[in-house]
Design an enzyme around this catalytic site. Structure first.
Site, PDB file in Angstrom:
ATOM      1  CE1 TYR A  90      -3.832  -1.892   5.319  1.00 58.96           C
ATOM      2  CE2 TYR A  90      -3.283   0.363   4.699  1.00 58.96           C
ATOM      3  CZ  TYR A  90      -3.638  -0.926   4.348  1.00 58.96           C
ATOM      4  OH  TYR A  90      -3.800  -1.245   3.023  1.00 58.96           O
ATOM      5  CB  SER A 111      -0.914   0.028   1.225  1.00 61.45           C
ATOM      6  OG  SER A 111      -1.554   1.286   1.352  1.00 61.45           O
TER       7      SER A 111
END
Length: 237
Positions: free
Chosen positions: A146, A132
Site C-alpha cells: 500500500y 495517503s
C-alpha cells in the site's frame, strides 16, 4: 466557499467517504460534477439526487474503461482521482492478485486518467490525486505494498507537473491521514492505535479533505504544482 460556476469537474471514485465529500463540495460551489463508482450503485444514485451530480459506473482497474470514461466526460477543468483500494497483510502470505489490483487502481489509474484528461483540459486546469500519508510513512507491519502505491503517485505528480506546466495545468497530491469513513471509522478496531501516532487525537473529517481539494482547484492555488499536501493531524510529524 470557492466559486466553480461554469467549471466541469470529474471525480473518479466519488460514491462514498472522501470522494462523496468532494462531490458535495464542488457541487455546492456551483460546479458541473460527474463522478464514478464501481459497485456502490444505490449510494451513487442517492448522491446524484442529493447534489445534482451525474454518477457513471466505471472500474478504475480496467484501463480501457477508465480512459473511455475520462474521454467521454469531454473537456474538464478539474480532475480529482480518489478511486483507491487497500490490501494489507504479511507480504509472504497476502494474495498477489490483490496486490496487483491495488497497483492497478492506486497507481496505473491515476496516471492514465491524468494523461487522458490533459488531452482536452483547458489552460489552467487542475489535476488532484488523493494519496495517503503512508506515502511518506508506514509505521506498522503489513502495509508495504500500500505504501508503495502511495509513494508512486508522488513521483508521478512531480513528473506530470513538469509535463503539463507549459499549459498552466497543475498536478497535486492530497495525503490524508486517518479519516472518518466507513472504511476507516473513528471508532473502528484500529482507531486508538492509529491515533496514538497523531498530534491531534481524532480522525479527520471527509469535508476537511474536500476543502483542501477545493482550494487546490481554485484560483488562489494557481502557483502550486508537483506538491504533496499532507492533512493528517500530525500522523507523520
Amino acid at each position: 466557499m470557492t466559486d466553480f460556476h461554469g467549471k466541469k469537474v470529474l471525480v473518479l471514485g466519488g460514491s462514498r467517504g472522501i470522494g462523496a465529500a468532494i462531490v458535495r463540495r464542488f457541487a455546492k460551489d456551483g460546479a458541473d460534477v460527474v463522478f464514478t463508482y464501481a459497485g456502490s450503485k444505490e449510494a451513487s444514485e442517492a448522491l446524484g439526487k442529493e447534489t445534482g451530480a451525474k454518477p457513471v459506473q466505471s472500474d478504475a482497474a480496467d484501463r480501457s474503461a477508465l480512459i473511455a470514461t475520462v474521454s467521454d466526460a469531454g473537456p474538464i477543468d478539474v480532475l480529482v482521482v480518489n478511486a483507491g483500494t487497500l490490501a494489507l497483510g504479511n507480504p509472504l502470505e497476502i494474495d498477489p492478485d490483490a496486490i496487483d489490483r491495488m497497483i492497478d487502481v492506486n497507481v496505473r489509474a491515476p496516471y492514465h486518467a491524468s494523461v487522458e484528461a490533459a488531452r482536452k483540459m483547458p489552460e489552467g486546469g487542475r489535476i488532484i490525486i488523493i494519496g495517503s500519508v503512508n506515502g511518506d510513512r508506514m509505521p506498522f507491519a503489513g502495509g508495504a505494498a500500500y505504501a508503495l502505491t502511495k509513494s508512486a503517485v508522488q513521483g508521478m505528480a512531480r513528473g506530470l507537473a513538469r509535463d503539463f506546466g507549459d499549459r498552466s495545468i497543475t498536478v497535486n497530491v492530497i495525503q490524508p491521514g486517518p479519516t472518518d469513513t466507513d472504511m476507516n471509522p473513528h471508532d473502528g478496531p484500529m482507531s486508538d492505535y492509529m491515533r496514538s501516532f497523531m498530534a491531534l487525537k481524532r480522525h479527520g473529517k471527509p469535508e476537511e479533505i474536500a476543502g483542501m481539494a477545493a482550494y487546490l482547484a481554485g484560483p488562489e492555488a494557481g502557483f502550486i504544482t508537483g506538491a504533496m499536501h499532507t492533512i493528517d493531524g500530525g500522523f507523520g510529524a
